[in-house]
Every structure is written in structure tokens, then in C-alpha cells.
Design an enzyme around this catalytic site. Structure first.
Site, PDB file in Angstrom:
ATOM      1  N   ASP A  40     -15.470 -40.468  13.094  1.00  0.00           N
ATOM      2  CA  ASP A  40     -15.556 -40.695  14.532  1.00  0.00           C
ATOM      3  C   ASP A  40     -14.973 -39.489  15.265  1.00  0.00           C
ATOM      4  OD1 ASP A  40     -16.356 -42.131  16.711  1.00  0.00           O
ATOM      5  OD2 ASP A  40     -14.579 -43.397  16.786  1.00  0.00           O
ATOM      6  N   HIS A  80     -13.289 -39.656  28.775  1.00  0.00           N
ATOM      7  CA  HIS A  80     -12.554 -40.691  28.037  1.00  0.00           C
ATOM      8  C   HIS A  80     -11.216 -40.141  27.534  1.00  0.00           C
ATOM      9  CE1 HIS A  80     -11.721 -43.900  25.118  1.00  0.00           C
ATOM     10  NE2 HIS A  80     -11.589 -42.968  24.197  1.00  0.00           N
ATOM     11  N   ARG A 120      -0.216 -41.110  26.970  1.00  0.00           N
ATOM     12  CA  ARG A 120       0.712 -39.976  27.098  1.00  0.00           C
ATOM     13  C   ARG A 120       0.633 -39.448  28.528  1.00  0.00           C
ATOM     14  NH1 ARG A 120      -2.454 -39.253  22.881  1.00  0.00           N
ATOM     15  NH2 ARG A 120      -3.798 -37.993  24.211  1.00  0.00           N
ATOM     16  N   GLU A 130     -20.419 -45.585  22.243  1.00  0.00           N
ATOM     17  CA  GLU A 130     -20.601 -44.319  21.536  1.00  0.00           C
ATOM     18  C   GLU A 130     -22.052 -44.169  21.094  1.00  0.00           C
ATOM     19  OE1 GLU A 130     -17.874 -43.152  18.542  1.00  0.00           O
ATOM     20  OE2 GLU A 130     -16.200 -44.321  19.336  1.00  0.00           O
ATOM     21  N   ASP A 162     -17.699 -49.034  18.955  1.00  0.00           N
ATOM     22  CA  ASP A 162     -16.472 -48.838  18.167  1.00  0.00           C
ATOM     23  C   ASP A 162     -15.397 -49.799  18.693  1.00  0.00           C
ATOM     24  OD1 ASP A 162     -14.594 -47.697  16.458  1.00  0.00           O
ATOM     25  OD2 ASP A 162     -14.059 -46.136  17.898  1.00  0.00           O
ATOM     26  N   GLN A 221      -3.542 -50.571  18.279  1.00  0.00           N
ATOM     27  CA  GLN A 221      -3.677 -49.111  18.309  1.00  0.00           C
ATOM     28  C   GLN A 221      -2.420 -48.431  18.866  1.00  0.00           C
ATOM     29  OE1 GLN A 221      -7.191 -47.896  20.438  1.00  0.00           O
ATOM     30  NE2 GLN A 221      -6.868 -45.709  20.089  1.00  0.00           N
ATOM     31  N   LYS A 237      -9.250 -50.256  14.532  1.00  0.00           N
ATOM     32  CA  LYS A 237     -10.665 -49.904  14.602  1.00  0.00           C
ATOM     33  C   LYS A 237     -11.483 -50.463  13.445  1.00  0.00           C
ATOM     34  CE  LYS A 237     -10.329 -46.634  17.943  1.00  0.00           C
ATOM     35  NZ  LYS A 237     -11.224 -46.522  19.105  1.00  0.00           N
ATOM     36  N   THR A 243     -16.075 -42.081  22.527  1.00  0.00           N
ATOM     37  CA  THR A 243     -16.460 -42.859  23.700  1.00  0.00           C
ATOM     38  C   THR A 243     -17.015 -41.955  24.786  1.00  0.00           C
ATOM     39  OG1 THR A 243     -14.730 -44.405  23.147  1.00  0.00           O
ATOM     40  CG2 THR A 243     -15.620 -44.539  25.370  1.00  0.00           C
TER      41      THR A 243
END
Lengths: 442, 442
Positions: B142, B149, B158, B216, B248, B255, B268, B374
């Protein structure tokens, strides 16, 4: 030792009629019986599964067909996929087949067995065999159970934050690349890659300058689980098929530049090498140890806990890594040992890895490979990679012949070994996991 | 449009003798000819490959066997693996086979074709077919090419550092799980997982509370490359076989807690859904667009650059996502569109992904799946996931029927669609990629 798992096949007094199979002089005494896939070297015969016994292989195709071998109908049914080279189909049969076949092979290869005459002709010296990957590996997952590795490497990549807050709660893992996994003997070109020196304005692309090995154990999944149907701890304990050695070759300069935010990718997927013989969980029964957490560390969440796991979840597989440089090879010097450690230091057990992996409904399939992560020991000299042993390349290793290494050079051969020893039981081993670095593409 | 890649099969004036295949009322006019794997619904016949044409499927097994079909020996050789259900073997034949078969199928299905009589009996209505994954997917990677995205999600995970310094240099990617990929129609249990609320002392384990989709495009590899033999840009451009849609599915709470330092894992791998019809690179030729970088952004390093890539590396595949809740289903209301975007906004091209992936010697194999990452559009309403559309769950979406959603609820069905349209050419589509969330295991 966990007496509950031991049976007559573990009796250290047992010997084989195969002369080279006498413990402790071989990795493959009668108490081991690991499975691998091979063909006679130089032939184009179809691959079949065999059992390593001393210096030989019992060819299970020829053994299944041997007249007078006297196998029961049940054993013949188990041997059918193995004779066809399909270890995955045998793995899919689960623990009863794995245990039943072990009993049958132990009896057949035992000194005094009535099957000796029929099976003698089914042996092939390992030196005359070409080994293949033991099974088809659809998915490969690499875990991170070596807490000493995670801490040391964490310091190099994140000095302020070596061991992340999730480490002691989540068996950290990530998906790896299955296509580039090879069997012991694999030689691969030094990878090209993109990296950026700390003082460079922009990244560049070229041959990796910080090529490393990683010492891991690979777990091969047995029957696995259907999608949406997680394995509980008891099922997971029953399900794992066996172990191999795994060298998770790593391009450290590529890794440092690419790994955020989604993890290692091209730094790892150019090649991974496993040993050819799968040591089954039954062979490892005498080397089970209690699984405990250091004082002050959190206990595993309930879904990763069980009495059996606490009693015997850990495995004392003793590991070592040796290096043979081209100069050593030219001088007919053997590989020099660089470090040793034990799988017993892993922060998570095999059953915990399978349970965690399937806990979200992810389906594990027969032959899937789960890497343990780098198994460094607690001492600095027990680093499971050059990155650790040379403090990120800052402190070169000096070899016995006067050469030095920070990272791997072209022509270097790395040899992983694994061995299980304990008082009062027959020692067993994994054979070697060997890989060699070829020069980069011009 | 890149005229260099167009031929007679792209002529918008071409029509098919299959009545339902007239553009623009179908995703599958004669100019598309996507390949998929199917069997008659409810049968236990072996899977075979077919071509979608209007509402029907041309069964390539029956077509290969049809007397009087008049295929050349070369076309019959190409049809053999497809009739056997082995799209991978056909992919391995590379671009000449892909292009040659397209020419042959275009001629056979064209209005006035002499083959009509023989092939009419080889059609099956799509409504009567059970679709399977189009090919065997050994490895799934991936990527992360959606810069909108990456920026939006980066801000959530972050805030101080949304787009990392490597993003504009390295096509960031990571390995995914192949075993849990399913075809459109996949229904999966809400995953269980480990997560830690920001205000919680310790993590807990239970049903995911922040279940999401991701829009995706999936790229299927053609012939691929041998280990140690990277694909250059020109080879990569020739090699990719075609595209599918890819959902996905993501467990955002899992996550956030698990992804450092090695990337997403159990968040995932519980399920990923692809559409059943592979739209080939030849069908997409009219929708190629110049690949350019925003002013001020670095140009790709030389190994990821080529004149052809600059001229026509981008693909204008228009994408959308719709949601059907249980309440909508009960009221016989169709799925409601939540967003739309285009693959043209991807920061890296398909050829760049194949070239980068193999640049270290990693071997790509026929049928390997590469996710685009994405594909969000530049506007906030064009987020390619609920995480983006609801600002991390802080701003619920209100649906037309008054329901609200932050993340997915049990019973929700998500529908991905893809379509290519341009002046002067026949529009083509991908069909739907549908998946449904079932309740978690009790």
C-alpha cells in the site's frame, strides 16, 4: 522443562539406526525430526518433503512408496501431501497430524525398527540435496519481540524516546514481503536505494552503504484460522507448526530515510533468508520455559494471557551469528562468531503473536511466516545486528584476522545458527541459515 | 489525451452487438473490456476469466471452446490460461498479450462481427454471476500517493509535523496483508483490537470504535521482474496490467495506538475490498494526463523520471464514495454519495510506484497488488476517509435522512465507484466496490 508436553519421542536414550544421527554430534538426532523440501541436487525432479536425520534426509516420497515399509493407512494419508512436496497441505491438518507423524517417524528411524530395511534405500545425504523453501509462504509478518533490540535501536533512531509507550502492551509487528524470501544459500545483490545523509541538502540514490543482517527466528503457522474467527491463546499454542532461523537483511541508510510514517519498506524487502529445516513445536517441547515479565512491567492484557503461556510460553533456543569475509574464505578460515543470544529473551511468546495477529479477525494461513524480530541479548556484545554491535556504525568491529566491519561488504557471508540444549535431554539444532552479499548492479 | 497510445479500439464511434454495451449508459462499453474471474452463481463450476461487456460477461472459457468462433492460434493460446481461470498466467505474458487480446476482443464484440453468432451463446448476465478476486494476489503493498490525505491525516496524528520531509522524495509505501483481501460484496466483522484513549491510564481490548473506509485505486502488476533486476521507468510503464478500486478499511483507534514505530498493522489487515473488474492500462489510454509537480516542489530523482512519465504519467480516474446505512436500506433508499476525487491528484504515477518498488531488487510478481493510498481531493469535502471528512471524528456528517456519522456503524455499506470521462472519447467505468460492516464477535 515442561513435563506435560514430553513423550517417548523425547527420551534422550533413544538412538537411530542412521549412524550419523547420534546426539550431541548432530543438529538432527532422532529427537528432532525437522521437515524440509528438497530434490536431488542437479536433478529436475519435483520437490518433495523430507526429514533431516543426522547427515541424511529421509525422502518421504520414496518412504511412502517403499514396499515393506509397513506404514499404517493413517500415516500413508499424512505422507501423501509430503510426498507431493506440499508441506502447506500437511500443515493445514493441524496438531494431530503433526504429532502423529512424529510418533511414526520416531518409531521408523529408531534403532531396531522393523522398517529399517525398507527405509534404508530412502535416505539421501544432505550434501547431495538441493533445498528449497520448506513451504509456500503467502504472507510474511515481522514482529518486534526483542526488547533489547528495540531499546538499543530506538536510542539510535529516537534518542529521546527509545522504547515507545505501546511496546509493553502491543506485540508490535508489520507486514513484510513474501516474494523475496529465499532459503539458506541465498545470494543477493547489494540493494540500490534512496537515502539522505544528515548533512546533505537533498537525498540521493545509489548502492546501500549500511547493509546489515538481523538475527531472527521465523514461526510457521499451522492450520491457521478463518477470517473473522480469531485464535484464542489455547488454539494458538496448539497451532504453530514450527520454527526456522530468519535473517532479515536490512539497508539501514534506506530505512532511516523512508520509514516514517508507515514503517520499513525497501530497506527490508530486497531479500530475507530462512533456514531449510522446520523444527516442529513438538521437537521443542523440552526447551519450553516459564514466561515472566520483569518486575514493574505490565502483565499482558487478558486476551494475551493463559496459564499454559505463563508456565511454558518461552523457548530457550540459543542463537548465534557468524561472519565469513572474502579474505577468510580465501584463507580457508571458517566464519567467525560475532554474537550469541537466546529466544528466551523475547518479550512476547509465539502463542501471543498468533493470538494478537488474528485477534482482529485477520486470517492466518498454513505456512505463513511470522518473524520474531531481532533477538538481541541483554549485553551490548549480544546485539542481533551490526547496527547494534557497532553503535550505528560508529565503533567498527575488529575481526580475528585484523579486518574491520561497520556494515557488510560485498562478498560477506553471514551464518545464523540455532541450537537447544538442556540437562537430561538430547540437544537439537536448526542447521545453518546462510546468505551472501553480491555487488550492487553496475 | 495522449494520442500516441490510442488505436482503433478507442474509437468512440465503435459499438458492440451486445445491446446493453452502449456508452455512456454503462461502465463497460466496447472501449473498456475489463477482465474478471467468475462462475455462474450457485454453481460449483471452476472459476474462469470473463470480459465485462454492458450488463453481460463474455465467458472466455466458453468463448475459447465455441465452434465457429474463428479465433487465431495466437488468440487461442492467450485464451487458454483465462479459460482455466488463471489470470496470473496471462498477466505473466506481458504487454503484447494484453494488447493483442484487447484487439481480438474488440473485433469479436464489435457490431457486425462475423463472430457474433458463435459468441452470443457465451454471454452470461452479470446478475447471474458470482465474482471472485480477479487473480491470486501473492503480495500486497500500500502506497501513500494522496498528498491531500497525507497532509490532512498528518495534521491529526502529528499536528506539528503533518507532511514529513521524505514525502516529496520517496514514494512512501508499506506492505499490506494479502490473505484478507476480498472481492466486492465482502462483509466482515467489526474488528476487535487494542487501543488507548488519551485520558486512559492503560490500553483496553474490544470492538473498534473508529472504523473507517479509505478510497484507493489498486494497481495489478503485469509480468513483474526477477529478484535483483529492477524495472526502469520505461519497463514499468509497459508492465502494469490494470487498475481496480480498493477500499482499505481502517480501525483508527487501533492504528493510533499501534502504528509507531513500524507502521499500521492490525488496524488494516482484517479486511480490504477490491472491485472485480480489472480495467487494463490500454483501456485507460485516453485518460492519461501530463504529470507535473506544483511549483516549488522538487522534481523526482532521475530513477523516477522519464519523458513519457512527464507527458502522460497521470490518470484522470474519477472516484466517488457512497454510504448506505441500515435505515436507508430499510427505506429502499440508495447509497448517498459522501465525496468525490480524482486519481489525477496522486503525487506519484503508477510507473513511479513500480520502479521505486523494484529499485532495490525486490521482485514484483504477476497479480501483485499496489494500493495508491487514499485519494483525497484538495478540498476538505473531498476527504477520502471519514477520518478526514469528520476531522478525526470531531465534526459528524449529517446524512440526507437526518442520520449522522463520525465513523462506520454496524450494517453500513460503503460503495466505491470509478469512472473515466473526457471529450471525444467513450466514457468507461470500474463498476462498484461494495463492502459491509457486520457486528463484532460477541
Amino acid at each position: 522443562m515442561s513435563a506435560a508436553l514430553l513423550d517417548a519421542t523425547h527420551d534422550p536414550a533413544l538412538t537411530s539406526w542412521v549412524a550419523s544421527a547420534q546426539a550431541p554430534c548432530t543438529d538432527f538426532p532422532l529427537q528432532n525430526l525437522p521437515l524440509g523440501r528438497f530434490r536431488p541436487a542437479g536433478s529436475n525432479e519435483a520437490l518433495r518433503v523430507g526429514v533431516a536425520i543426522g547427515d541424511d534426509i529421509l525422502d518421504l516420497k520414496r518412504a511412502a512408496e517403499a514396499s515393506g515399509a509397513g506404514w499404517s493407512a493413517q500415516v500413508l494419508a499424512w505422507l501423501a501431501p509430503l510426498a507431493a512436496g506440499d508441506l502447506n497441505a500437511f500443515m493445514a491438518l493441524g496438531a494431530p497430524a503433526r504429532r502423529g507423524l512424529r510418533q511414526a517417524l520416531s518409531a521408523a528411524l529408531r534403532t531396531g525398527s522393523a522398517q529399517q530395511t525398507a527405509l534404508q534405500a530412502c535416505l539421501l545425504p544432505q550434501a547431495q540435496a538441493e533445498m528449497a523453501l520448506p513451504c509456500f509462504i503467502h504472507d510474511y509478518t515481522d514482529f518486534y519481540t526483542g526488547i533489547h533490540h528495540a531499546t538499543t535501536v530506538g536510542k539510535l533512531f529516537r534518542p529521546d524516546n527509545p522504547l515507545l509507550p505501546n511496546y509493553k502492551w502491543v506485540p508490535i509487528g508489520y507486514h513484510g514481503r513474501a516474494s523475496s524470501i529465499g532459503v539458506s544459500g541465498q545470494a543477493f545483490r547489494r540493494p540500490l536505494g534512496q537515502f539522505k545523509a544528515p548533512d546533505a541538502e537533498v537525498p540521493s540514490f545509489g548502492p546501500c552503504r549500511r547493509l546489515d543482517w538481523e538475527l531472527e527466528v521465523g514461526i510457521l503457522v499451522g492450520a491457521g484460522n478463518a477470517q473473522g474467527a480469531p485464535l484464542g491463546m489455547a488454539q494458538a499454542e496448539d497451532d504453530w507448526f514450527g520454527l526456522v532461523l530468519l535473517n532479515d537483511w536490512s539497508a539501514r541508510d534506506v530505512q532511516a530515510w523512508e520509514y516514517q510514517p508507515l514503517g520499513p519498506f525497501l530497506a527490508k524487502n530486497f531479500a530475507s533468508t530462512i533456514s531449510p529445516w522446520v523444527v516442529t513445536q513438538e521437537a521443542l517441547a523440552p526447551f519450553r520455559r516459564p514466561f515472566t515479565r520483569p518486575e514493574g512491567d505490565p502483565q499482558p492484557l487478558p486476551y494475551l494471557d493463559s496459564p499454559a503461556n505463563r508456565e511454558r510460553g518461552a523457548l530457550d533456543v540459543r542463537l548465534s551469528v557468524a561472519l565469513q569475509t572474502p579474505a577468510m574464505r580465501a584463507a580457508s578460515q571458517p566464519a567467525q562468531e560475532l554474537m550469541h543470544s537466546s529466544m528466551q529473551d523475547a518479550y512476547w511468546t509465539v502463542a501471543q503473536l498468533l493470538t494478537h495477529h488474528s485477534s482482529n479477525g485477520c486470517n492466518l494461513q498454513p505456512g505463513d511466516l511470522l518473524g520474531s524480530g531481532t533477538l538481541s541479548g541483554p549485553a551490548p556484545a549480544q546485539g542481533g545486528s551490526l547496527l547494534e554491535l557497532t553503535l550505528g556504525g560508529k565503533q567498527p568491529l575488529t575481526l580475528a584476522n585484523g579486518e574491520t566491519r561497520t556494515f557488510l561488504q560485498d562478498g560477506d557471508t553471514v551464518v545464523l545458527r540455532g541450537r537447544c540444549e538442556a540437562p537430561g535431554v538430547a540437544a537439537i539444532g536448526f542447521g545453518a541459515c546462510v546468505g551472501t552479499v553480491l555487488p550492487a548492479l553496475a
